[in-house]
Write a protein that holds these residues in place. Structure first.
Motif, PDB file in Angstrom:
ATOM      1  N   GLY A   8       0.789  -1.219   0.000  1.00  0.00           N
ATOM      2  CA  GLY A   8       0.000   0.000   0.000  1.00  0.00           C
ATOM      3  C   GLY A   8       0.824   1.273   0.000  1.00  0.00           C
ATOM      4  O   GLY A   8       0.282   2.382   0.001  1.00  0.00           O
TER       5      GLY A   8
ATOM      6  N   TRP B 125       2.545   2.384  -2.460  1.00  0.00           N
ATOM      7  CA  TRP B 125       2.389   3.028  -3.770  1.00  0.00           C
ATOM      8  C   TRP B 125       0.918   3.004  -4.149  1.00  0.00           C
ATOM      9  O   TRP B 125       0.272   1.954  -4.105  1.00  0.00           O
ATOM     10  N   ASN B 126       0.391   4.146  -4.513  1.00  0.00           N
ATOM     11  CA  ASN B 126      -1.020   4.250  -4.882  1.00  0.00           C
ATOM     12  C   ASN B 126      -1.203   3.799  -6.323  1.00  0.00           C
ATOM     13  O   ASN B 126      -0.791   4.486  -7.256  1.00  0.00           O
TER      14      ASN B 126
ATOM     15  N   THR C 101      -4.127   1.953  -9.013  1.00  0.00           N
ATOM     16  CA  THR C 101      -5.514   1.536  -9.174  1.00  0.00           C
ATOM     17  C   THR C 101      -5.585   0.038  -9.449  1.00  0.00           C
ATOM     18  O   THR C 101      -4.615  -0.570  -9.925  1.00  0.00           O
TER      19      THR C 101
END
Length: 236
Positions: A147, A149-150, A152
């Protein structure tokens, strides 16, 4: 973002056990519209008879990433003569290829270095016998699962498939679409709907949930070329 590993440590690799029959001069095709093979690493084809098994560094990594590539595995097995399977857990070494026809998925934090946060890497084992892919290594960025690195869900799923296809033998198909003399990021052919090959660098594939993680026709053509090249050489 994704790039293929630089060819480095794995110099002496075991030869593949393949059956070849004599042929006349083989016609090898290494690039086409929206696809390209990893010829800079010596890969020009894939085995028509072997199963390429995707294995994982740990059960936690398997549980996280196996579902990300399931759609692509099903699609590849139904749409091409490449045989791809999801396997189990095995010991892995980041600087060496594993058993023949294994695609080993592991995690490293920023595998391309801290100057490229959020990037992952994938490569086929370089210089395989007769140019026939014997599998490779995928280093997914550990910051996805932690988590840090953001990313999608759509990009994550397309990224996982992208890296596995690198390990099979596909390269980035970016070309100078706008004819400005420079091949740039995201510069790839696209469908009439604007969808780019999943192998486009740094991001490609579908963004709609119904199709995310699936290959485009361009990518399928690249996999079919790998098999056709093997058969053109008389490799069964």
């Amino acid at each position: 973002m994704r790039k293929i590993f630089a060819a480095s440590a794995a110099a002496a690799l075991a030869a593949c056990a393949l059956t070849a029959t004599p042929t006349q001069a083989a016609t090898i095709t290494t690039a086409g519209t929206g696809w390209k093979l990893a010829t800079q690493l010596g890969v020009t084809s894939a085995s028509p008879s072997q199963t390429y098994t995707v294995t994982y560094q740990s059960d936690a990594i398997r549980q996280f990433y196996a579902p990300q590539i399931q759609r692509a595995v099903d699609q590849i097995n139904s749409s091409t003569d490449l045989d791809l399977a999801i396997g189990g857990v095995e010991a892995m070494e980041p600087n060496a290829c594993g058993p023949d026809f294994h695609i080993q998925v592991m995690e490293l934090k920023n595998p391309m270095g801290d100057g490229h946060p959020g990037w992952s890497q994938g490569m086929p084992c370089p210089n395989p016998a007769q140019g026939v892919s014997r599998g490779g290594i995928v280093a997914m960025n550990s910051t996805y699962r932690s988590g840090e690195w953001n990313i999608t869900q759509e990009t994550l799923q397309n990224t996982a498939v992208h890296e596995v296809l690198h390990a099979v033998g596909l390269d980035h198909p970016n070309v100078d679409v706008d004819k400005d003399g420079t091949v740039e990021s995201y510069e790839c052919v696209a469908t009439s709907y604007g969808n780019k090959p999943i192998m486009c660098s740094p991001n490609g594939g579908y963004s709609t949930w119904n199709n995310v993680g699936k290959l485009l026709g361009y990518d399928i053509n690249g996999l079919n070329a790998l098999i056709a090249n093997a058969r053109a050489q008389g490799i069964q």
